[in-house]
Design a protein around this motif. Structure first.
Motif, mmCIF file in Angstrom:
data_model
loop_
_atom_site.group_PDB
_atom_site.id
_atom_site.type_symbol
_atom_site.label_atom_id
_atom_site.label_comp_id
_atom_site.label_asym_id
_atom_site.label_seq_id
_atom_site.Cartn_x
_atom_site.Cartn_y
_atom_site.Cartn_z
ATOM 1 N N PHE A 96 -13.898 -12.907 5.343
ATOM 2 C CA PHE A 96 -12.862 -11.940 4.994
ATOM 3 C C PHE A 96 -11.525 -12.632 4.745
ATOM 4 C CE2 PHE A 96 -15.844 -9.311 7.470
ATOM 5 C CZ PHE A 96 -16.055 -8.310 6.539
ATOM 6 N N CYS A 97 -10.855 -12.241 3.700
ATOM 7 C CA CYS A 97 -9.503 -12.741 3.424
ATOM 8 C C CYS A 97 -8.861 -11.786 2.411
ATOM 9 C CB CYS A 97 -9.549 -14.167 2.878
ATOM 10 S SG CYS A 97 -10.543 -14.392 1.418
ATOM 11 N N SER A 98 -7.563 -11.969 2.199
ATOM 12 C CA SER A 98 -6.866 -11.119 1.231
ATOM 13 C C SER A 98 -6.065 -11.988 0.287
ATOM 14 C CB SER A 98 -5.891 -10.180 1.937
ATOM 15 O OG SER A 98 -6.575 -9.428 2.899
ATOM 16 N N LEU A 99 -5.938 -11.525 -0.944
ATOM 17 C CA LEU A 99 -5.057 -12.186 -1.899
ATOM 18 C C LEU A 99 -3.697 -11.501 -1.764
ATOM 19 C CD1 LEU A 99 -5.131 -14.394 -4.133
ATOM 20 C CD2 LEU A 99 -5.295 -12.542 -5.780
ATOM 21 N N MET A 100 -2.704 -12.295 -1.351
ATOM 22 C CA MET A 100 -1.399 -11.726 -1.006
ATOM 23 C C MET A 100 -0.284 -12.276 -1.887
ATOM 24 S SD MET A 100 -2.021 -9.962 1.901
ATOM 25 C CE MET A 100 -0.346 -9.721 2.381
ATOM 26 N N VAL A 101 0.717 -11.446 -2.108
ATOM 27 C CA VAL A 101 1.958 -11.916 -2.711
ATOM 28 C C VAL A 101 2.886 -12.249 -1.545
ATOM 29 C CG1 VAL A 101 3.865 -11.398 -4.284
ATOM 30 C CG2 VAL A 101 1.642 -10.242 -4.585
ATOM 31 N N LYS A 129 -1.776 -12.007 -12.820
ATOM 32 C CA LYS A 129 -1.289 -11.366 -14.057
ATOM 33 C C LYS A 129 -1.726 -9.913 -14.127
ATOM 34 C CE LYS A 129 -1.553 -15.574 -16.760
ATOM 35 N NZ LYS A 129 -2.504 -16.246 -17.671
ATOM 36 N N LYS A 130 -2.983 -9.685 -13.776
ATOM 37 C CA LYS A 130 -3.523 -8.329 -13.844
ATOM 38 C C LYS A 130 -2.752 -7.399 -12.902
ATOM 39 C CE LYS A 130 -7.983 -5.930 -13.541
ATOM 40 N NZ LYS A 130 -8.049 -5.240 -12.242
ATOM 41 N N PHE A 131 -2.511 -7.874 -11.693
ATOM 42 C CA PHE A 131 -1.807 -7.060 -10.708
ATOM 43 C C PHE A 131 -0.399 -6.694 -11.177
ATOM 44 C CE2 PHE A 131 1.167 -6.894 -7.104
ATOM 45 C CZ PHE A 131 0.668 -5.797 -6.431
ATOM 46 N N PHE A 132 0.336 -7.693 -11.675
ATOM 47 C CA PHE A 132 1.718 -7.401 -12.078
ATOM 48 C C PHE A 132 1.755 -6.587 -13.362
ATOM 49 C CE2 PHE A 132 2.583 -10.551 -8.850
ATOM 50 C CZ PHE A 132 3.717 -10.017 -8.262
ATOM 51 N N LYS A 133 0.765 -6.782 -14.212
ATOM 52 C CA LYS A 133 0.704 -5.993 -15.434
ATOM 53 C C LYS A 133 0.471 -4.520 -15.090
ATOM 54 C CE LYS A 133 -1.021 -6.159 -20.088
ATOM 55 N NZ LYS A 133 -2.287 -6.128 -20.826
ATOM 56 N N LEU A 178 4.458 -9.949 1.100
ATOM 57 C CA LEU A 178 5.131 -8.851 0.417
ATOM 58 C C LEU A 178 4.146 -7.707 0.186
ATOM 59 C CD1 LEU A 178 8.037 -8.715 -0.535
ATOM 60 C CD2 LEU A 178 7.277 -9.353 -2.817
ATOM 61 N N THR A 179 3.001 -8.056 -0.382
ATOM 62 C CA THR A 179 1.992 -7.025 -0.629
ATOM 63 C C THR A 179 0.616 -7.654 -0.826
ATOM 64 O OG1 THR A 179 1.572 -5.043 -1.904
ATOM 65 C CG2 THR A 179 2.252 -6.930 -3.150
ATOM 66 N N LYS A 180 -0.392 -6.808 -0.670
ATOM 67 C CA LYS A 180 -1.767 -7.274 -0.826
ATOM 68 C C LYS A 180 -2.270 -6.919 -2.226
ATOM 69 C CE LYS A 180 -4.575 -6.286 2.616
ATOM 70 N NZ LYS A 180 -5.333 -5.280 3.402
ATOM 71 N N ILE A 181 -2.888 -7.882 -2.901
ATOM 72 C CA ILE A 181 -3.448 -7.582 -4.226
ATOM 73 C C ILE A 181 -4.874 -7.043 -4.079
ATOM 74 C CG2 ILE A 181 -4.120 -8.568 -6.455
ATOM 75 C CD1 ILE A 181 -1.663 -10.305 -6.367
ATOM 76 N N TYR A 182 -5.695 -7.756 -3.320
ATOM 77 C CA TYR A 182 -7.026 -7.219 -2.984
ATOM 78 C C TYR A 182 -7.598 -7.915 -1.762
ATOM 79 C CZ TYR A 182 -8.570 -11.106 -6.099
ATOM 80 O OH TYR A 182 -8.757 -12.306 -6.716
ATOM 81 N N GLU A 183 -8.642 -7.287 -1.198
ATOM 82 C CA GLU A 183 -9.353 -7.886 -0.067
ATOM 83 C C GLU A 183 -10.629 -8.521 -0.581
ATOM 84 O OE1 GLU A 183 -9.819 -4.606 2.599
ATOM 85 O OE2 GLU A 183 -7.837 -4.941 3.473
ATOM 86 N N SER A 184 -11.106 -9.504 0.147
ATOM 87 C CA SER A 184 -12.301 -10.210 -0.307
ATOM 88 C C SER A 184 -13.221 -10.516 0.867
ATOM 89 C CB SER A 184 -11.878 -11.505 -0.987
ATOM 90 O OG SER A 184 -13.001 -12.266 -1.355
ATOM 91 N N GLU A 185 -14.471 -10.740 0.569
ATOM 92 C CA GLU A 185 -15.434 -11.212 1.562
ATOM 93 C C GLU A 185 -16.534 -11.960 0.822
ATOM 94 O OE1 GLU A 185 -16.611 -6.951 2.456
ATOM 95 O OE2 GLU A 185 -18.561 -7.893 2.729
ATOM 96 N N ALA A 186 -17.411 -12.623 1.562
ATOM 97 C CA ALA A 186 -18.507 -13.349 0.918
ATOM 98 C C ALA A 186 -19.477 -12.353 0.286
ATOM 99 C CB ALA A 186 -19.228 -14.219 1.935
#
Ligand code: ATP
Ligand code: ZN
Length: 290
Positions: A96-101, A129-133, A178-186
């Motif tokens: 488990f992890c998150s892609l964060m700004v 790019k997708k997130f900010f777009k 600042l914010t989470k873009i998405y969560e992830s796992e294996a």
């Protein structure tokens, strides 16, 4: 060194990284027997027609998409970033992890909209790019392959987008989330063709094993003693996976009940059972549910 056998299923996993240990543990829990040690390129399973290849996680999407291997285990984050032509079969509930700004602690940036026109360093340019777009904020992206968290200190970027599980690496580098873009796992992914041809049956057999381990993780085995007349109440509290096993106890009017409880409602269920008068409650982990 033995040669790879074309009749066997091939599974690519990360060679030496954050997913390696838990992946090996997961495969062993699924009942697969194999030897693994550092420097090994691949392992042959003793009790299943499967070969495990150890590769860099970045190479797994290509290996699976091209059919070099049938299956791969990698982070959902890589699927989100690269969108490879592979079929996702299963979430594996680890890694488990998150892609964060994140921005430097003392940054004036309070909200993602404050990042308009700023430069962001990341190893995940597409996701960024997708997130900010999607949020209608125009930004510049600098792609960095490692140690993204030092980019602001180097003056390369005003913010970063990076993976984190606890946030400790960010804090260590004086960064603030600042914010989470998405969560992830294996996740387990497959080559589309492997799911059509003769390997389909083998893939399904392996999937059954994996699902067995995953569903066992969600349940606990519970044994308790209670007066016989409590049974209807107990059945209500524990809807259960199946009907409970009931056995008489030496003490007259008392029975022993064995059942399965869902992990998410575990504590509240145990509390309720105690409150109505269940005694000697014993809880055991479940290895597999088939
Ligand atoms: P490789 O040498 O195989 O290319 P890597 O350095 O690219 O390895 P790792 O840092 O080992 O990759 O991370 C592998 C995966 O582990 C990530 O893609 C992600 O899915 C997962 N992961 C879990 N927790 C974290 C975390 N805190 N930071 C980064 N990735 C994490
Ligand atoms: Zn990598």
């Amino acid at each position: 060194m033995a040669n790879l056998d074309s009749k066997k299923l091939k599974l690519a996993i990360q060679k030496g990284g954050r997913l390696t240990e838990e992946t090996l543990e997961f495969l062993r829990k699924s009942g697969l027997e194999f030897e693994s040690y550092k420097q090994r390129l691949f392992s042959v399973c003793r009790n299943f027609p499967l070969e495990i290849l150890y590769v860099r996680d970045d190479d797994i999407p290509d290996y699976v998409a091209s059919g070099t291997v049938d299956l791969g285990i990698l982070g959902q984050n890589i699927l989100n970033e690269e969108r490879p032509k592979v079929k996702k079969l299963l979430n594996l509930r680890y890694g488990f992890c998150s892609l964060m700004v994140a921005v430097p602690k003392d940054s004036e940036v309070k909200d993602i909209s404050d990042l308009k026109g700023k430069t962001i360093a990341t190893s995940y340019p597409e996701s960024t790019k997708k997130f900010f777009k999607e949020n209608n904020i125009s930004i510049e992206v600098v792609k960095i392959s490692g140690s993204v968290e030092i980019a602001p200190a180097l003056g390369v970027a005003e913010a970063i987008v990076d993976l984190t599980s606890t946030g400790s690496t960010l804090a260590l580098n004086d960064l603030r989330m600042l914010t989470k873009i998405y969560e992830s796992e294996a996740v387990l992914v497959a080559n589309e063709k492997s799911l059509l041809n003769g390997r389909k049956i083998l893939v399904e057999k392996l999937l059954t094993r994996f699902k067995g381990v995953l569903s066992a993780k969600d349940y606990k085995y519970v044994m308790m003693n209670a007066p016989k007349d409590l049974l209807p109440k107990i059945k209500k509290i524990v809807p259960g996976l199946k009907s409970p096993t009931i056995a008489p106890l030496a003490k007259t009017g008392w029975i022993s009940i064995q059942t399965v409880i869902k992990e998410q409602v575990f504590w509240e269920t145990i509390e309720k059972l105690k409150n109505i008068g269940a005694q000697g409650i014993i809880v055991l982990p479940i290895e597999k549910i088939i």
